[in-house]
Design a protein around this motif. Structure first.
Motif, PDB file in Angstrom:
ATOM      1  N   TRP A  77      -1.202  -2.074   1.408  1.00 50.62           N
ATOM      2  CA  TRP A  77      -2.752  -2.430   1.794  1.00 50.62           C
ATOM      3  C   TRP A  77      -3.846  -2.078   0.578  1.00 50.62           C
ATOM      4  O   TRP A  77      -3.344  -1.123  -0.291  1.00 50.62           O
ATOM      5  CB  TRP A  77      -3.168  -1.797   3.057  1.00 50.62           C
ATOM      6  CG  TRP A  77      -3.194  -0.436   3.001  1.00 50.62           C
ATOM      7  CD1 TRP A  77      -4.295   0.312   3.007  1.00 50.62           C
ATOM      8  CD2 TRP A  77      -2.125   0.688   3.445  1.00 50.62           C
ATOM      9  NE1 TRP A  77      -4.036   1.886   3.117  1.00 50.62           N
ATOM     10  CE2 TRP A  77      -2.646   1.945   3.327  1.00 50.62           C
ATOM     11  CE3 TRP A  77      -0.759   0.638   3.357  1.00 50.62           C
ATOM     12  CZ2 TRP A  77      -2.014   3.095   3.297  1.00 50.62           C
ATOM     13  CZ3 TRP A  77      -0.065   1.759   3.522  1.00 50.62           C
ATOM     14  CH2 TRP A  77      -0.666   3.082   3.473  1.00 50.62           C
ATOM     15  N   THR A  78      -4.905  -2.519   0.870  1.00 52.19           N
ATOM     16  CA  THR A  78      -6.021  -2.039  -0.179  1.00 52.19           C
ATOM     17  C   THR A  78      -6.901  -1.039   0.824  1.00 52.19           C
ATOM     18  O   THR A  78      -7.338  -1.297   1.814  1.00 52.19           O
ATOM     19  CB  THR A  78      -6.821  -3.291  -0.674  1.00 52.19           C
ATOM     20  OG1 THR A  78      -5.789  -4.191  -1.163  1.00 52.19           O
ATOM     21  CG2 THR A  78      -7.621  -2.816  -1.622  1.00 52.19           C
ATOM     22  N   ALA A  79      -7.199   0.067   0.150  1.00 58.46           N
ATOM     23  CA  ALA A  79      -7.831   1.058   0.856  1.00 58.46           C
ATOM     24  C   ALA A  79      -9.353   0.930   0.513  1.00 58.46           C
ATOM     25  O   ALA A  79      -9.810   0.169  -0.206  1.00 58.46           O
ATOM     26  CB  ALA A  79      -7.701   2.485  -0.025  1.00 58.46           C
ATOM     27  N   GLN A  80     -10.173   1.542   1.335  1.00 61.82           N
ATOM     28  CA  GLN A  80     -11.505   1.274   1.237  1.00 61.82           C
ATOM     29  C   GLN A  80     -12.081   1.384  -0.136  1.00 61.82           C
ATOM     30  O   GLN A  80     -13.088   0.635  -0.400  1.00 61.82           O
ATOM     31  CB  GLN A  80     -12.510   2.068   2.267  1.00 61.82           C
ATOM     32  CG  GLN A  80     -12.115   1.880   3.860  1.00 61.82           C
ATOM     33  CD  GLN A  80     -12.827   2.530   4.579  1.00 61.82           C
ATOM     34  OE1 GLN A  80     -13.322   3.890   4.313  1.00 61.82           O
ATOM     35  NE2 GLN A  80     -13.280   2.084   5.824  1.00 61.82           N
ATOM     36  N   GLY A 111     -10.854   0.507  -2.675  1.00 57.33           N
ATOM     37  CA  GLY A 111     -10.302  -0.584  -3.707  1.00 57.33           C
ATOM     38  C   GLY A 111      -8.826  -0.231  -4.132  1.00 57.33           C
ATOM     39  O   GLY A 111      -8.450  -1.232  -4.828  1.00 57.33           O
ATOM     40  N   THR A 112      -8.442   0.918  -4.136  1.00 54.13           N
ATOM     41  CA  THR A 112      -7.269   1.263  -4.510  1.00 54.13           C
ATOM     42  C   THR A 112      -5.940   0.537  -3.698  1.00 54.13           C
ATOM     43  O   THR A 112      -6.135   0.512  -2.668  1.00 54.13           O
ATOM     44  CB  THR A 112      -6.745   2.641  -4.941  1.00 54.13           C
ATOM     45  OG1 THR A 112      -6.925   3.292  -3.426  1.00 54.13           O
ATOM     46  CG2 THR A 112      -7.856   3.467  -5.428  1.00 54.13           C
ATOM     47  N   LYS A 113      -4.987   0.155  -4.306  1.00 57.40           N
ATOM     48  CA  LYS A 113      -3.800  -0.280  -3.668  1.00 57.40           C
ATOM     49  C   LYS A 113      -2.782   1.137  -3.266  1.00 57.40           C
ATOM     50  O   LYS A 113      -2.619   1.926  -3.810  1.00 57.40           O
ATOM     51  CB  LYS A 113      -2.882  -1.227  -4.647  1.00 57.40           C
ATOM     52  CG  LYS A 113      -3.623  -2.140  -5.125  1.00 57.40           C
ATOM     53  CD  LYS A 113      -3.276  -3.306  -4.282  1.00 57.40           C
ATOM     54  CE  LYS A 113      -3.819  -4.587  -4.930  1.00 57.40           C
ATOM     55  NZ  LYS A 113      -3.828  -5.769  -3.911  1.00 57.40           N
ATOM     56  N   ARG A 114      -2.486   0.979  -1.828  1.00 56.47           N
ATOM     57  CA  ARG A 114      -1.665   1.771  -1.254  1.00 56.47           C
ATOM     58  C   ARG A 114      -0.582   1.446  -0.735  1.00 56.47           C
ATOM     59  O   ARG A 114      -0.311   0.008  -0.543  1.00 56.47           O
ATOM     60  CB  ARG A 114      -2.428   2.582  -0.022  1.00 56.47           C
ATOM     61  CG  ARG A 114      -3.812   3.211  -0.604  1.00 56.47           C
ATOM     62  CD  ARG A 114      -3.509   4.434  -1.306  1.00 56.47           C
ATOM     63  NE  ARG A 114      -4.776   4.980  -1.674  1.00 56.47           N
ATOM     64  CZ  ARG A 114      -5.522   5.872  -1.090  1.00 56.47           C
ATOM     65  NH1 ARG A 114      -4.861   6.537  -0.264  1.00 56.47           N
ATOM     66  NH2 ARG A 114      -6.613   6.427  -1.614  1.00 56.47           N
ATOM     67  N   SER A 115       0.432   2.147  -0.677  1.00 60.14           N
ATOM     68  CA  SER A 115       1.769   1.804  -0.109  1.00 60.14           C
ATOM     69  C   SER A 115       2.537   2.921   0.755  1.00 60.14           C
ATOM     70  O   SER A 115       2.063   4.107   0.591  1.00 60.14           O
ATOM     71  CB  SER A 115       2.842   1.255  -0.926  1.00 60.14           C
ATOM     72  OG  SER A 115       3.257   2.207  -1.760  1.00 60.14           O
ATOM     73  N   SER A 116       3.099   2.420   1.728  1.00 57.33           N
ATOM     74  CA  SER A 116       4.093   3.686   2.488  1.00 57.33           C
ATOM     75  C   SER A 116       5.116   2.979   3.152  1.00 57.33           C
ATOM     76  O   SER A 116       5.622   1.806   3.258  1.00 57.33           O
ATOM     77  CB  SER A 116       3.060   3.568   3.851  1.00 57.33           C
ATOM     78  OG  SER A 116       3.656   4.506   4.730  1.00 57.33           O
ATOM     79  N   ALA A 117       6.227   3.850   2.925  1.00 48.66           N
ATOM     80  CA  ALA A 117       7.490   3.550   3.345  1.00 48.66           C
ATOM     81  C   ALA A 117       7.977   4.125   4.711  1.00 48.66           C
ATOM     82  O   ALA A 117       7.524   5.236   5.013  1.00 48.66           O
ATOM     83  CB  ALA A 117       8.486   3.874   2.140  1.00 48.66           C
ATOM     84  N   GLU A 118       8.552   3.466   5.386  1.00 46.12           N
ATOM     85  CA  GLU A 118       8.978   3.777   6.808  1.00 46.12           C
ATOM     86  C   GLU A 118      10.296   3.190   7.088  1.00 46.12           C
ATOM     87  O   GLU A 118      10.479   2.058   6.653  1.00 46.12           O
ATOM     88  CB  GLU A 118       8.065   3.592   8.091  1.00 46.12           C
ATOM     89  CG  GLU A 118       7.576   2.351   8.255  1.00 46.12           C
ATOM     90  CD  GLU A 118       6.463   2.027   9.165  1.00 46.12           C
ATOM     91  OE1 GLU A 118       5.517   2.968   9.191  1.00 46.12           O
ATOM     92  OE2 GLU A 118       6.285   1.142   9.737  1.00 46.12           O
ATOM     93  N   VAL A 119      11.043   3.916   8.076  1.00 46.63           N
ATOM     94  CA  VAL A 119      12.225   3.232   8.498  1.00 46.63           C
ATOM     95  C   VAL A 119      11.977   2.586  10.161  1.00 46.63           C
ATOM     96  O   VAL A 119      11.508   3.442  10.863  1.00 46.63           O
ATOM     97  CB  VAL A 119      13.447   4.292   8.536  1.00 46.63           C
ATOM     98  CG1 VAL A 119      14.675   3.618   9.225  1.00 46.63           C
ATOM     99  CG2 VAL A 119      13.694   4.814   7.355  1.00 46.63           C
TER     100      VAL A 119
END
Length: 114
Positions: free
Chosen positions: A82-85, A87-95
């Motif tokens: 997702w794009t944070a407020q 403007g930076t790109k963020r990612s998250s890993a989950e199972v």
């Protein structure tokens, strides 16, 4: 292609049960999984992995599991971006768990948790 993860560890947090707007149960918790090596002799390291469990199985986990209990998780890795407020790109890993197996019996009244 194959996306399959099998983990055995202890719940690092109590499960949190929520419901989607359409009423579907989703449970989340963090699982502590020991690494197969020690950084220093006598010092074990662990990874803390976010787990999501859907529907009836998620409700069972929320109702019967607590922090510290050992479980086996069989599922798939999912990466969210997702794009944070700012403007930076963020990612998250989950199972996303397809199956959660309880590996310890539930404590009886008066027992101390493992």
């Amino acid at each position: 292609m194959l996306n399959r993860i099998i983990l055995i560890g202890r719940l690092a947090t109590d499960p949190e049960l929520k419901f989607t707007p359409s009423g579907v149960a989703v449970c989340s918790f963090r699982l502590a999984v020991n690494r197969p090596y020690a950084a220093q002799p006598g010092q074990q390291e662990a990874d803390f992995i976010t787990i999501k469990v859907w529907r009836e199985q998620g409700e069972r986990v929320a109702n019967y599991m607590t922090k510290g209990r050992m479980v086996a998780v069989d599922g798939r890795l999912e990466i969210r971006t997702w794009t944070a407020q700012d403007g930076t790109k963020r990612s998250s890993a989950e199972v996303v768990a397809e199956r959660v197996q309880f590996l310890e019996r539930a404590p009886q009244h008066g027992d101390h948790p493992a």
